[in-house]
Structures are given as C-alpha cells and as structure tokens.
Scaffold this motif. Structure first.
Motif, mmCIF file in Angstrom:
data_model
loop_
_atom_site.group_PDB
_atom_site.id
_atom_site.type_symbol
_atom_site.label_atom_id
_atom_site.label_comp_id
_atom_site.label_asym_id
_atom_site.label_seq_id
_atom_site.Cartn_x
_atom_site.Cartn_y
_atom_site.Cartn_z
ATOM 1 N N ILE A 58 0.929 5.250 -3.234
ATOM 2 C CA ILE A 58 0.683 3.405 -3.087
ATOM 3 C C ILE A 58 2.495 3.016 -2.961
ATOM 4 O O ILE A 58 2.812 1.878 -2.639
ATOM 5 N N GLY A 59 3.334 4.121 -3.291
ATOM 6 C CA GLY A 59 4.422 3.437 -3.680
ATOM 7 C C GLY A 59 5.222 3.745 -2.349
ATOM 8 O O GLY A 59 6.518 2.895 -1.579
ATOM 9 N N PHE A 60 4.518 4.270 -1.766
ATOM 10 C CA PHE A 60 5.669 4.357 -0.454
ATOM 11 C C PHE A 60 5.146 4.275 0.515
ATOM 12 O O PHE A 60 5.943 3.499 1.301
ATOM 13 N N VAL A 61 3.993 3.411 0.638
ATOM 14 C CA VAL A 61 3.423 2.789 1.476
ATOM 15 C C VAL A 61 3.871 0.910 1.170
ATOM 16 O O VAL A 61 4.641 0.592 2.095
ATOM 17 N N SER A 62 4.353 0.678 0.237
ATOM 18 C CA SER A 62 4.343 -0.575 -0.502
ATOM 19 C C SER A 62 5.716 -0.813 0.013
ATOM 20 O O SER A 62 6.674 -1.359 0.189
ATOM 21 N N GLY A 63 7.209 0.434 -0.359
ATOM 22 C CA GLY A 63 8.450 0.773 -0.299
ATOM 23 C C GLY A 63 9.184 0.363 1.263
ATOM 24 O O GLY A 63 9.235 -0.658 2.228
ATOM 25 N N LEU A 64 7.929 0.793 2.421
ATOM 26 C CA LEU A 64 8.026 0.971 3.537
ATOM 27 C C LEU A 64 7.461 0.046 4.012
ATOM 28 O O LEU A 64 8.283 -0.689 5.203
ATOM 29 N N VAL A 65 6.542 -1.364 4.221
ATOM 30 C CA VAL A 65 5.606 -1.892 4.922
ATOM 31 C C VAL A 65 6.965 -3.384 3.554
ATOM 32 O O VAL A 65 7.289 -4.355 4.505
ATOM 33 N N GLY A 66 7.468 -3.239 2.349
ATOM 34 C CA GLY A 66 7.792 -4.755 1.867
ATOM 35 C C GLY A 66 6.890 -5.471 0.897
ATOM 36 O O GLY A 66 6.854 -6.151 0.349
ATOM 37 N N ILE A 67 6.543 -4.140 -0.136
ATOM 38 C CA ILE A 67 5.003 -5.400 -0.742
ATOM 39 C C ILE A 67 5.486 -4.861 -2.287
ATOM 40 O O ILE A 67 5.777 -2.746 -2.144
ATOM 41 N N GLY A 68 5.063 -5.173 -3.470
ATOM 42 C CA GLY A 68 4.872 -3.798 -4.338
ATOM 43 C C GLY A 68 3.918 -3.166 -4.943
ATOM 44 O O GLY A 68 4.206 -2.083 -5.682
ATOM 45 N N GLY A 69 3.247 -3.313 -4.676
ATOM 46 C CA GLY A 69 1.966 -2.001 -4.620
ATOM 47 C C GLY A 69 0.481 -2.659 -5.416
ATOM 48 O O GLY A 69 -0.632 -1.698 -4.730
#
Length: 256
Positions: A145-156
């Motif tokens: 979830i952390g990786f996807v959050s950083g890639l897209v620009g949300i906190g997760g």
C-alpha cells in the motif's frame, strides 16, 4: 499573483478542498484521493498534482494523529510493522517518474478501487473479535500500500482502513487511528521522494492557499465528527463522488 487573485481564479477548487478536508477529517483520513480527483480535472501539471495533494494530506491528518495520540488509541508495537516498510516504499513510489498518460490511468484505477472500497466497507462500531496478524503479513500489507500510495500521490489510508476492517485487525477507533498515522508517514515519505526528483515544480502561492484551506477544514471536521456526523454516510457520499471522477478520468485517458 496575489492571494486575492488566486482565490478568485481558483475559488471552486479552494471551496472543494475545504469541503473535502471537513469530510475526510471527520473519519480520520486526509483526503488525498479526492484532492487528486479534483486536481486531475484542472490544467495543473500531473507532477504538481501529486505533490499538492500530499501536502494538503499532511496538513489535515497531522491534526487527526495528534488527537488520536492524546486519546491513547495507538498500540505502537502493533502499528510499527505496518508503517516500517511502507515508509521507504512510499518514498520509492514518490520518486519514480512516470509518463503522464500512465499516471492518469493509474490514478483513475486507484480512485475506482478506492471508491468501491469506501462504498462496500461497513464500519462496525461494536467491539469485533480481533484477529491476530503476524509481523510478516503486516509488513507486506504496509509495503504494498505504501508503494502504490507514493506512486499515485495519496497517503494510503483509504485502502488500509477497509482492509483492516475486513480482516478484523482491531477495534474501529483504533483502525481509524492506525490509518491516520499510516497516512501521515507515507504522505511525508512520498512527498520527500517527489522533492528528490528534479522534474518537480510547484505553484507555491496556490499550494499555500490550499494548505491553509485544508487546515481549517481539518480542524472543523475533527471537531464535528465527535458530535454530529455519521461517518458511514459521509464515506458513502464521498465514494460516489470518487467513483464518478475515476470513471471520467479513465474514459478520457484510456486508449480507445
């Protein structure tokens, strides 16, 4: 450009951010997914969209974290494995430079999944039978979830909270608190990764106005949530909005 001109030319975005901050703060979230949804429909550069959303996310969720900490909702020994791997993974995701069309497709898919999660998740206010999770499971959940959050620009948190509810990770209030700290650390990590990328540029005047707006909204939302607001109803309304915007983004950017 002075602040009056910024407000007059962006009043619809500013008022939307105020409403989103109030809405999300009432359920312990930062609002990053909805900030992205609004900004994706503007003419801002997509690199600027991610950073602006994360800055506003941090502003809102910091207040939620402080409140939950003061009320003693954190079991840091249990929370730590979730955030330990998510921080470097969010940094890596934030640093990665992706092509504009791919970014919007990822954003649309992410928002679509988030909206379904919000619309289908039923937050139980009763004390659930808590299921124990091993450290490896928590590390994996946090890292992905952390990786996807950083890639897209949300906190997760919008992905984490429904998942924790479905797996009966803990009581509802402690899950909201956990989502809050998860959003905070991953938003900071993702933003740090973006600032490490030389291609990033920001309209600091607009960001300042939006940050102040979301700070006010976050303060209002946190206080309203304690007395008047039904979080489930608010999440449903927000989920419908995000679903609509995600479909609009995908229709525009998916190849025919």
């Amino acid at each position: 450009m002075d602040f009056t001109e910024i407000f007059l030319s962006n009043w619809n975005i500013i008022l939307s951010f105020l409403a989103i901050a109030i809405l999300y703060a009432s359920v312990g979230f930062g609002g990053g997914s909805s900030y992205l949804a609004i900004l994706a429909l503007t003419s801002l550069a997509y690199t600027e969209i991610r950073a602006t959303a994360l800055i506003c996310n941090i502003v809102v969720v910091t207040n939620s974290y402080i409140l939950y900490h003061q009320k003693g909702y954190y079991n840091y020994r249990k929370v730590l494995p979730l955030v330990l791997i998510s921080i470097p993974m969010a940094f890596i995701g934030g640093y990665i430079h992706i092509e504009e069309t791919l970014f919007f497709i990822l954003l649309g898919v992410t928002l679509f999944i988030a909206s379904i999660a919000m619309l289908t998740n039923k937050q139980d206010t009763q004390k659930d039978a808590i299921q124990k999770k091993n450290i490896a499971t928590n590390l994996s959940i946090g890292g992905i979830i952390g990786f996807v959050s950083g890639l897209v620009g949300i906190g997760g948190g919008i992905f984490l909270a429904p998942l924790l509810h479905l797996t009966k990770w803990d009581q509802s209030k402690k899950i909201a608190a956990t989502a809050s700290i998860f959003i905070l650390v991953n938003s900071i990590a993702g933003l740090s990764g973006q600032f490490s990328n030389p291609s990033l540029s920001l309209n600091l005047s607009l960001v300042s106005v939006l940050a102040c707006t979301t700070f006010i909204g976050g303060q209002i939302g946190t206080r309203l949530s304690m007395k008047f607001i039904n979080p489930i109803s608010l999440k449903r309304a927000t989920g419908i909005l995000i679903l609509f915007v995600s479909i609009k983004i995908l229709v525009k950017h998916l190849p025919v």
